[in-house]
Design a protein around this motif. Structure first.
Motif, short mmCIF file in Angstrom:
data_model
loop_
_atom_site.label_atom_id
_atom_site.label_comp_id
_atom_site.label_asym_id
_atom_site.label_seq_id
_atom_site.Cartn_x
_atom_site.Cartn_y
_atom_site.Cartn_z
N THR A 31 -6.73 -4.95 -58.44
CA THR A 31 -6.13 -4.36 -57.25
C THR A 31 -4.73 -3.84 -57.55
O THR A 31 -3.88 -4.59 -58.05
N ASN A 32 -4.47 -2.60 -57.27
CA ASN A 32 -3.17 -1.98 -57.57
C ASN A 32 -2.04 -2.70 -56.85
O ASN A 32 -2.11 -2.93 -55.64
N ALA A 77 1.45 -4.05 -65.08
CA ALA A 77 1.51 -2.96 -66.06
C ALA A 77 1.35 -1.62 -65.34
O ALA A 77 0.57 -1.49 -64.40
N ILE A 78 2.09 -0.62 -65.80
CA ILE A 78 2.01 0.73 -65.22
C ILE A 78 1.12 1.59 -66.12
O ILE A 78 1.30 1.65 -67.33
N GLU A 90 9.27 1.46 -60.76
CA GLU A 90 9.76 0.72 -61.93
C GLU A 90 10.89 -0.20 -61.49
O GLU A 90 11.86 0.24 -60.87
N GLY A 91 10.77 -1.47 -61.81
CA GLY A 91 11.80 -2.42 -61.40
C GLY A 91 11.54 -2.95 -60.00
O GLY A 91 10.41 -2.98 -59.51
N ILE A 194 10.99 6.05 -59.36
CA ILE A 194 9.62 6.33 -58.96
C ILE A 194 8.95 7.16 -60.06
O ILE A 194 9.52 8.14 -60.54
N ARG A 195 7.74 6.77 -60.41
CA ARG A 195 6.97 7.54 -61.40
C ARG A 195 5.77 8.15 -60.70
O ARG A 195 4.90 7.44 -60.19
N GLN A 196 5.73 9.47 -60.68
CA GLN A 196 4.59 10.17 -60.08
C GLN A 196 3.45 10.22 -61.09
O GLN A 196 3.65 10.31 -62.30
#
Length: 246
Positions: A31-32, A77-78, A90-91, A194-196
């Motif tokens: 689950t994300n 993990a991303i 992140e963070g 933020i990572r798109q």
């Protein structure tokens, strides 16, 4: 019921609840943004019947009590997805969400979508907040971009900036549904990362949870065996004492 049986029963009850927590962690391993939970136990001392006239006073009974659950807040993990509506933080920080009753909730799950009304929503259909309001997107306006700071834009212009919050004590956050938290006194994160096109996965470690499940199951069986032996001893004592000739 004997004190030993009551103590064993308290331990069994706590272990069963612990097993439910472990099972829920394993069920959400994919689950994300999911955060694993741990049971918190404490010793509960209860006095037996008062007998102050005796030279040796009674000793308190030590029961097992589950004080609650703690959430493990380490990031998952991303992984890159390439989907422009997937975002990962992140963070520290939580995305602000409008709950079904209008209350503000928080999540780390960034698998977003656009509903038929053009609102940017979570996978559960709850609106994501930017500037305190839901984000309206017209898919016909072109590709959506989300900057590192959380600004959402289309080729026609800026649509808003994601609301990202943190808390002085994240352990005070209360679960408010699947991957949702409620909390008081949120602190705006002014410079989020933020990572798109990426998603944060669950922080559940499968091997550790399976090992914990095996350990809890063994402890439960041990307590059950001890209680069974205690019961057999009591029954044997009754039979033998009852057969003594007066």
């Amino acid at each position: 019921m004997e004190n030993a049986q009551l103590i064993g029963l308290s331990r069994q009850s706590a272990l069963r609840r612990n097993l439910d927590v472990v099972a829920n962690n394993l069920a959400n391993i994919n689950t994300n943004g999911f955060k694993a939970q741990r049971m918190v136990f404490e010793e509960l001392l209860m006095p037996v019947a008062q007998a102050t006239e005796f030279e040796s006073p009674d000793h308190p009974l030590s029961f097992t009590q589950d004080a609650g659950t703690a959430t493990i807040l380490t990031p998952g993990a991303i992984r890159l997805t390439g989907n422009p509506l997937d975002i990962a933080i992140e963070g520290d920080g939580y995305l602000a969400v409008e709950g079904a009753d209008g209350e503000q909730l928080y999540t780390r799950a960034g698998n977003l979508a656009i509903n038929p009304e053009g609102t940017l929503v979570t996978d559960a259909g709850l609106p994501i907040l930017a500037g305190g309001a839901p984000v309206q997107i017209n898919p016909e306006d072109g590709a959506i971009t989300i900057t590192k700071e959380g600004t959402i834009s289309s080729p026609l212009g800026e649509l808003g900036r994601l609301d990202v919050y943190n808390f002085d004590d994240p352990q005070q956050l209360a679960h408010a549904g699947t991957n949702l938290f409620s909390g008081e006194n949120p602190i705006p994160v002014n410079d989020p990362i933020i990572r798109q096109g990426a998603l944060e996965g669950s922080n559940v470690e499968g091997v550790s949870e399976i090992s914990r499940m095996i350990e809890v199951t063994r402890q439960y069986k041990t307590v059950s065996k001890m209680m069974s032996q205690r019961n057999e001893l009591r029954q044997r004592s009754i039979r033998e004492l009852g057969s003594v000739q007066t």
